[in-house]
Write a protein that holds these residues in place. Sequence first.
Motif, PDB file in Angstrom:
ATOM      1  N   LEU A  65       1.198  31.562 -84.067  1.00  0.00           N
ATOM      2  CA  LEU A  65       2.419  31.121 -84.243  1.00  0.00           C
ATOM      3  C   LEU A  65       3.253  32.526 -84.378  1.00  0.00           C
ATOM      4  O   LEU A  65       4.177  33.041 -83.571  1.00  0.00           O
ATOM      5  CB  LEU A  65       2.794  30.256 -85.127  1.00  0.00           C
ATOM      6  N   ASN A  66       2.774  33.071 -85.329  1.00  0.00           N
ATOM      7  CA  ASN A  66       3.443  34.709 -85.632  1.00  0.00           C
ATOM      8  C   ASN A  66       3.259  35.574 -84.674  1.00  0.00           C
ATOM      9  O   ASN A  66       4.240  36.432 -84.173  1.00  0.00           O
ATOM     10  CB  ASN A  66       3.000  35.073 -87.034  1.00  0.00           C
ATOM     11  N   ALA A  67       2.156  35.578 -83.961  1.00  0.00           N
ATOM     12  CA  ALA A  67       2.036  36.689 -82.765  1.00  0.00           C
ATOM     13  C   ALA A  67       3.059  36.383 -81.662  1.00  0.00           C
ATOM     14  O   ALA A  67       3.343  37.106 -81.209  1.00  0.00           O
ATOM     15  CB  ALA A  67       0.553  36.595 -82.484  1.00  0.00           C
ATOM     16  N   VAL A  68       3.009  34.875 -81.597  1.00  0.00           N
ATOM     17  CA  VAL A  68       3.930  34.666 -80.587  1.00  0.00           C
ATOM     18  C   VAL A  68       5.452  35.044 -80.868  1.00  0.00           C
ATOM     19  O   VAL A  68       6.159  35.591 -80.015  1.00  0.00           O
ATOM     20  CB  VAL A  68       3.866  33.116 -80.033  1.00  0.00           C
ATOM     21  N   LEU A  69       5.888  34.698 -82.169  1.00  0.00           N
ATOM     22  CA  LEU A  69       7.289  34.683 -82.510  1.00  0.00           C
ATOM     23  C   LEU A  69       7.280  36.419 -82.488  1.00  0.00           C
ATOM     24  O   LEU A  69       8.726  36.893 -82.032  1.00  0.00           O
ATOM     25  CB  LEU A  69       7.430  34.450 -83.888  1.00  0.00           C
ATOM     26  N   ALA A  70       6.774  37.178 -82.810  1.00  0.00           N
ATOM     27  CA  ALA A  70       6.845  38.682 -82.772  1.00  0.00           C
ATOM     28  C   ALA A  70       7.019  39.274 -81.377  1.00  0.00           C
ATOM     29  O   ALA A  70       7.485  40.330 -81.151  1.00  0.00           O
ATOM     30  CB  ALA A  70       5.452  39.429 -83.530  1.00  0.00           C
ATOM     31  N   ARG A  71       6.563  38.542 -80.487  1.00  0.00           N
ATOM     32  CA  ARG A  71       6.527  38.968 -78.787  1.00  0.00           C
ATOM     33  C   ARG A  71       7.796  38.291 -78.046  1.00  0.00           C
ATOM     34  O   ARG A  71       8.113  38.672 -76.961  1.00  0.00           O
ATOM     35  CB  ARG A  71       5.376  38.227 -78.124  1.00  0.00           C
ATOM     36  N   LEU A  72       8.630  37.547 -78.911  1.00  0.00           N
ATOM     37  CA  LEU A  72       9.674  36.706 -78.071  1.00  0.00           C
ATOM     38  C   LEU A  72      10.873  37.761 -77.859  1.00  0.00           C
ATOM     39  O   LEU A  72      11.514  37.706 -76.392  1.00  0.00           O
ATOM     40  CB  LEU A  72      10.416  35.650 -79.249  1.00  0.00           C
ATOM     41  N   ASP A  73      11.006  38.619 -78.489  1.00  0.00           N
ATOM     42  CA  ASP A  73      12.076  39.701 -78.095  1.00  0.00           C
ATOM     43  C   ASP A  73      11.459  40.473 -76.998  1.00  0.00           C
ATOM     44  O   ASP A  73      12.723  41.094 -76.222  1.00  0.00           O
ATOM     45  CB  ASP A  73      12.174  40.798 -79.323  1.00  0.00           C
ATOM     46  N   ASP A  74      10.504  40.678 -76.560  1.00  0.00           N
ATOM     47  CA  ASP A  74      10.003  41.281 -75.382  1.00  0.00           C
ATOM     48  C   ASP A  74      10.113  40.514 -74.162  1.00  0.00           C
ATOM     49  O   ASP A  74       9.960  40.742 -73.061  1.00  0.00           O
ATOM     50  CB  ASP A  74       8.513  42.027 -75.434  1.00  0.00           C
ATOM     51  N   ALA A  75      10.500  39.286 -74.401  1.00  0.00           N
ATOM     52  CA  ALA A  75      10.289  38.130 -73.365  1.00  0.00           C
ATOM     53  C   ALA A  75      11.719  37.361 -73.147  1.00  0.00           C
ATOM     54  O   ALA A  75      11.953  36.151 -73.656  1.00  0.00           O
ATOM     55  CB  ALA A  75       9.262  36.943 -73.702  1.00  0.00           C
ATOM     56  N   PRO A  76      12.684  38.257 -72.685  1.00  0.00           N
ATOM     57  CA  PRO A  76      14.004  37.757 -72.458  1.00  0.00           C
ATOM     58  C   PRO A  76      14.192  36.589 -71.602  1.00  0.00           C
ATOM     59  O   PRO A  76      13.265  36.460 -70.738  1.00  0.00           O
ATOM     60  CB  PRO A  76      14.713  38.836 -72.030  1.00  0.00           C
ATOM     61  N   PRO A  77      14.937  35.484 -71.767  1.00  0.00           N
ATOM     62  CA  PRO A  77      15.081  34.187 -71.259  1.00  0.00           C
ATOM     63  C   PRO A  77      15.541  34.634 -69.767  1.00  0.00           C
ATOM     64  O   PRO A  77      16.186  35.447 -69.562  1.00  0.00           O
ATOM     65  CB  PRO A  77      16.239  33.494 -71.962  1.00  0.00           C
ATOM     66  N   LEU A  78      15.029  33.714 -68.940  1.00  0.00           N
ATOM     67  CA  LEU A  78      15.223  34.033 -67.500  1.00  0.00           C
ATOM     68  C   LEU A  78      16.495  33.289 -67.248  1.00  0.00           C
ATOM     69  O   LEU A  78      17.057  32.121 -67.791  1.00  0.00           O
ATOM     70  CB  LEU A  78      14.185  33.335 -66.673  1.00  0.00           C
ATOM     71  N   SER A  79      17.347  33.623 -66.147  1.00  0.00           N
ATOM     72  CA  SER A  79      18.655  33.021 -65.808  1.00  0.00           C
ATOM     73  C   SER A  79      18.169  32.295 -64.604  1.00  0.00           C
ATOM     74  O   SER A  79      17.504  32.472 -63.815  1.00  0.00           O
ATOM     75  CB  SER A  79      19.502  34.108 -65.491  1.00  0.00           C
ATOM     76  N   TYR A  80      18.869  30.929 -64.573  1.00  0.00           N
ATOM     77  CA  TYR A  80      18.817  30.053 -63.704  1.00  0.00           C
ATOM     78  C   TYR A  80      19.663  29.795 -62.713  1.00  0.00           C
ATOM     79  O   TYR A  80      19.751  28.704 -62.128  1.00  0.00           O
ATOM     80  CB  TYR A  80      18.003  28.796 -64.250  1.00  0.00           C
ATOM     81  N   ALA A  81      20.745  30.655 -62.697  1.00  0.00           N
ATOM     82  CA  ALA A  81      21.725  30.533 -61.997  1.00  0.00           C
ATOM     83  C   ALA A  81      21.321  30.381 -60.552  1.00  0.00           C
ATOM     84  O   ALA A  81      22.047  29.741 -59.695  1.00  0.00           O
ATOM     85  CB  ALA A  81      22.895  31.421 -62.219  1.00  0.00           C
ATOM     86  N   THR A  82      20.465  31.082 -60.016  1.00  0.00           N
ATOM     87  CA  THR A  82      20.334  31.541 -58.548  1.00  0.00           C
ATOM     88  C   THR A  82      18.819  31.227 -58.219  1.00  0.00           C
ATOM     89  O   THR A  82      18.268  31.878 -57.449  1.00  0.00           O
ATOM     90  CB  THR A  82      20.514  32.924 -58.029  1.00  0.00           C
TER      91      THR A  82
END
Lengths: 218, 255
Positions: A65-82
């Motif tokens: 869990l901590n490993a994933v949390l630490a990587r969240l900043d490098d994985a910006p949410p995708l935009s779904y507008a288009t």
Amino acid sequence: MAKFHPDLDLLTEHAAGNLPLAQAACVSVHMNYCEQCQRTTGQLQGLGAALFESLHAAPVGDTLLNAVLARLDDAPPLSYATSPGWAAGKTPAILQRLMRGDFTELVWKKITGTLSISYLKTGDPNYEFALYHIKAGGRIPEHTHRGSEMTLVLEGGFSDADGSYHQGDFMLRRPGDVHAPTAVQSEDCICLAVLDAPLRFTGWQYRWMNPFLQLRAG
Amino acid sequence: MLYRGVGGAAVDGIVAFFTLVKRYRICEEFVARWGDPLGPGGRILSITRGVERNLQVADIPEISRADSQGPVGRRTDEWSECLTLIAANQDRAAFTRFFRHFAPLIKAFALAGSSLSATLADELVQEVMLKVWQKAGGFNPEKAAASTWVYTIARNCRTDMFRRLQKFDTPLAEEDVFPDQESEEPFALLQGKRTEERVRELMKGLPADQMQILAKVYMEGKSHAEAAAELDLPLGTVKSRVRLAIQKLQIQIDR
Ligand SMILES: [Zn+2]
């Protein structure tokens, strides 16, 4: 609206993610033209989800869990507008990705006076994934299949002894099926064909070509 | 626990009622005034769902809530809500809750049929959960349950991982093979979600031999032919069991 569809066995294997890449891509292109198969596949995925939910959970520790949390900043949410998604009428997105251009920009290899083939690279080592261009009214010489062949009509249409096929129609030929498709008179026909063994021409005029018909998988 | 069941039934009833209202256009005026009761942000549905959520969340200890199967639909709502929070606020607390529930299932999915090592299974969990974080904005709670959405991501990531391990040199990712469908009309969406719930219910009644094959095909990622070989059954038997199961689950094949 497509009239010929993958059968339920094939759709189930597709929804479960078990088809070889080249075949999965072909079924996916059919869905581009077929709302019914989209719906059925949606339900078959729902079945997968129900099985998924009832799995025996495997323990996962906080380290992960901590490993994933630490990587969240490098994985910006995708935009779904288009989001392009499915859109009937356009060249299916998956083909656009494989072609990098439109049909006219491809390299076409002339096989007979009316038939040209363009091989696309899917990376699947066991299947050839190719576009067939048949001139209006043109005929593919009678041939048989040594393996399985999926065919999907992308433009125009063709007919053989079993029926006539139009945009979005899907067929699966088994080893030994013999046919001689003829394109409709009104326009050129472009089909997608996925093979796991080369065709074999049966007529004497074309039989000499058989040794040269090698599977272009990959 | 009783009120949880009652709450669920009430919401089902209300949804069914407004489905009829919408289908037969009984109350155009009502729709004009209050908006589509079933559409995105529809007031009635959000009010009833809100009541349901409050009933569900209040006074139930953390652990039992996370682990209980509960009546159909309610647990799903909790996870949908998590995804909405992640999408709207990049809410790490919601993400952590979501992780604690789904990561063990993703890991079990990775290990099913002992297809991946424990290390690779952990890697798959990480990949899937990062996708969850990135793609939460694309989740549509009107269309599918959160678990269905996660399952499709896990399936795609697992297939991609297999192909990487086999050193496929391909321009395609499994996401290209299964692109997000464009939004359908609300009634069809609701129907799709109802179908998912029905499948979950009916699955409990499937005979063991059919469940075994479904698990092989879906969870272990075996083709019909591989499943037949492993179970030492004719291919025809495997196919007919799968078809029979699908028929019992009332999955519609409309042609
Ligand atoms: Zn179809």
